[in-house]
Design a protein around this motif. Structure first.
Motif, PDB file in Angstrom:
ATOM      1  N   UNK A  75     -93.657  52.694  65.071  1.00 17.34           N
ATOM      2  CA  UNK A  75     -94.768  52.747  66.009  1.00 17.34           C
ATOM      3  C   UNK A  75     -95.893  53.594  65.430  1.00 17.34           C
ATOM      4  N   UNK A  76     -97.081  53.375  65.949  1.00 16.99           N
ATOM      5  CA  UNK A  76     -98.232  54.183  65.539  1.00 16.99           C
ATOM      6  C   UNK A  76     -98.127  55.606  66.089  1.00 16.99           C
ATOM      7  N   UNK A  77     -97.679  55.710  67.349  1.00 18.90           N
ATOM      8  CA  UNK A  77     -97.615  57.005  68.024  1.00 18.90           C
ATOM      9  C   UNK A  77     -96.164  57.454  68.160  1.00 18.90           C
ATOM     10  N   UNK A  78     -95.922  58.733  67.877  1.00 18.94           N
ATOM     11  CA  UNK A  78     -94.586  59.309  67.968  1.00 18.94           C
ATOM     12  C   UNK A  78     -94.672  60.561  68.839  1.00 18.94           C
ATOM     13  N   UNK A  79     -93.938  60.572  69.953  1.00 22.02           N
ATOM     14  CA  UNK A  79     -93.926  61.702  70.881  1.00 22.02           C
ATOM     15  C   UNK A  79     -92.580  62.402  70.801  1.00 22.02           C
ATOM     16  N   UNK A  80     -92.594  63.713  70.569  1.00 23.85           N
ATOM     17  CA  UNK A  80     -91.358  64.476  70.442  1.00 23.85           C
ATOM     18  C   UNK A  80     -91.424  65.690  71.355  1.00 23.85           C
ATOM     19  N   UNK A  81     -90.453  65.801  72.243  1.00 26.71           N
ATOM     20  CA  UNK A  81     -90.403  66.899  73.200  1.00 26.71           C
ATOM     21  C   UNK A  81     -89.427  67.958  72.716  1.00 26.71           C
ATOM     22  N   UNK A  82     -89.942  69.081  72.266  1.00 27.54           N
ATOM     23  CA  UNK A  82     -89.142  70.218  71.799  1.00 27.54           C
ATOM     24  C   UNK A  82     -88.119  69.819  70.725  1.00 27.54           C
ATOM     25  N   UNK A  83     -88.582  69.225  69.626  1.00 30.96           N
ATOM     26  CA  UNK A  83     -87.619  68.812  68.585  1.00 30.96           C
ATOM     27  C   UNK A  83     -86.975  69.977  67.848  1.00 30.96           C
ATOM     28  N   UNK A  84     -87.468  71.208  68.051  1.00 29.81           N
ATOM     29  CA  UNK A  84     -86.894  72.369  67.372  1.00 29.81           C
ATOM     30  C   UNK A  84     -85.796  73.047  68.172  1.00 29.81           C
ATOM     31  N   UNK A  85     -85.545  72.564  69.379  1.00 29.66           N
ATOM     32  CA  UNK A  85     -84.502  73.172  70.219  1.00 29.66           C
ATOM     33  C   UNK A  85     -83.160  73.188  69.503  1.00 29.66           C
ATOM     34  N   UNK A  86     -82.485  74.317  69.587  1.00 28.23           N
ATOM     35  CA  UNK A  86     -81.127  74.483  69.063  1.00 28.23           C
ATOM     36  C   UNK A  86     -81.037  74.379  67.540  1.00 28.23           C
ATOM     37  N   UNK A  87     -82.173  74.543  66.849  1.00 22.30           N
ATOM     38  CA  UNK A  87     -82.153  74.556  65.394  1.00 22.30           C
ATOM     39  C   UNK A  87     -82.367  75.983  64.902  1.00 22.30           C
ATOM     40  N   UNK A  88     -81.781  76.303  63.743  1.00 18.76           N
ATOM     41  CA  UNK A  88     -82.027  77.615  63.156  1.00 18.76           C
ATOM     42  C   UNK A  88     -83.365  77.585  62.420  1.00 18.76           C
ATOM     43  N   UNK A  89     -83.773  78.744  61.882  1.00 19.16           N
ATOM     44  CA  UNK A  89     -85.108  78.871  61.301  1.00 19.16           C
ATOM     45  C   UNK A  89     -85.329  77.893  60.154  1.00 19.16           C
TER      46      UNK A  89
END
Length: 252
Positions: A154-168
Motif C-alpha cells: 500500500x501507499x500508506x502505512x499506519x502503525x500504532x505504537x510499534x515500539x511497544x514491548x521492545x528493548x532499546x
C-alpha cells in the motif's frame, strides 16, 4: 493524500478527538505524539476505519473511508494496531501471506508470492519463515507483522505504537526500518509514538496532540523545543542539542 476534515469522536459525554483537520502523505514519516489520552490512537483508528467518526470525515485519496469498499481501501492503506496478536498458531510465512488477501482473496498468484518473498527478504526473515510466531522474540515477531504490512503493498502505512514491548536496540532497529521503507520504497508512514526522541530522530514531521486537539504540527525540529513540549505534556521538559540533534530531557 489522507485528509481529516473537522473530525470528532466522542464516547458518551467525553470528546476524545475534537474537530481535527489534518492531511498526511506529503512526507515519508509522520509521527503522532502526546500524553496518554491525547487522542492519538483514536485518530489513528478513525483513519484506518477501525472506528467511525461522530463528526467530520476522513478521505484517503479522495475516497471517504466510511463508504469505500473494504478491499479497495485495503490496497491503498495498511494498518498495524497495538494489539496485533493472532489467534491461530501461524508461521512467519503464513502471516506474511495474509498481507496479500485484499489483492487475491486468499488465492495467491505468482505476483502475490513475489510480493511475499520480497517482504520476507526485506525484513531479513528468511531464517524464520517456518517458525511459529510464538517461537519468536518480540523484535522478530514485530518484524514479521511489518513484513505482512509490506506485502500488502500500500501507499500508506499506519502503525500504532510499534515500539511497544521492545528493548532499546529493537526500538532503534524498528525506527530505522520505517525510515528505510519511506526512503527506499516511497511509503508514507504514519506512526503513533510515545517516545518523542525517537520521533525527533526518525520522523520528518511531528503532530502533537493533547486533549483531543492538535497543539503542534511542524517539521520535527520545530516541535522539539522546550516551550512546545511543555505545552503538550504539561511537564518540565528541557531540550538539548546532542551531536547536532535535539533531545528532550524530562524533570520530575
Amino acid at each position: 493524500m489522507i485528509a481529516l476534515e473537522k473530525v470528532t469522536k466522542r464516547y458518551g459525554s467525553t470528546t476524545v478527538v475534537d474537530d481535527v483537520s489534518l492531511t498526511f502523505g506529503g512526507e515519508g514519516v509522520a509521527a503522532l505524539i502526546g500524553p496518554n489520552g491525547a487522542g492519538k490512537s483514536t485518530l489513528f483508528s478513525l483513519v484506518g476505519r477501525l472506528l467511525t467518526a461522530d463528526g467530520g470525515r476522513v478521505l484517503v485519496d479522495g475516497r471517504d473511508v466510511t463508504t469505500a469498499p473494504s478491499r479497495e481501501l485495503a490496497t491503498t492503506l495498511a494498518v498495524l494496531r497495538q494489539d496485533n496478536h493472532v489467534g491461530a498458531r501461524l508461521t512467519v510465512g503464513d502471516l506474511v501471506e495474509f498481507g496479500r488477501f485484499p489483492h487475491c482473496g486468499g488465492r495467491l498468484t505468482a505476483t502475490d508470492r513475489d510480493h511475499v518473498e520480497r517482504a520476507i527478504d526485506y525484513l531479513g526473515l528468511e531464517p524464520f519463515r517456518g517458525r511459529f510466531l510464538d517461537e519468536l522474540s518480540g523484535g522478530q515477531r514485530q518484524r514479521a507483522f511489518i513484513a505482512m504490512v509490506l506485502a500488502q503493498d500500500t501507499r500508506y502505512v499506519l502503525l500504532d505504537e510499534p515500539l511497544n514491548n521492545l528493548d532499546l536496540r529493537h526500538m532503534t532497529d524498528m525506527m530505522k526500518l520505517l525510515r528505510r521503507m519511506a526512503d527506499e520504497l516511497d511509503k508514507r508512514v504514519i506512526v503513533v509514538l510515545h517516545d518523542i526522541n525517537f520521533a525527533a530522530t526518525y520522523a520528518d514531521r511531528i503532530v502533537a496532540m493533547r486533549d483531543g486537539r492538535v497543539v503542534a504540527d511542524a517539521p520535527a525540529r520545530e516541535v522539539m523545543t522546550a516551550e512546545v513540549l511543555r505545552s503538550v505534556y504539561d511537564a518540565a521538559v528541557d531540550v538539548r542539542e546532542i551531536d547536532g540533534r535535539p533531545v528532550a530531557l524530562y524533570y520530575s
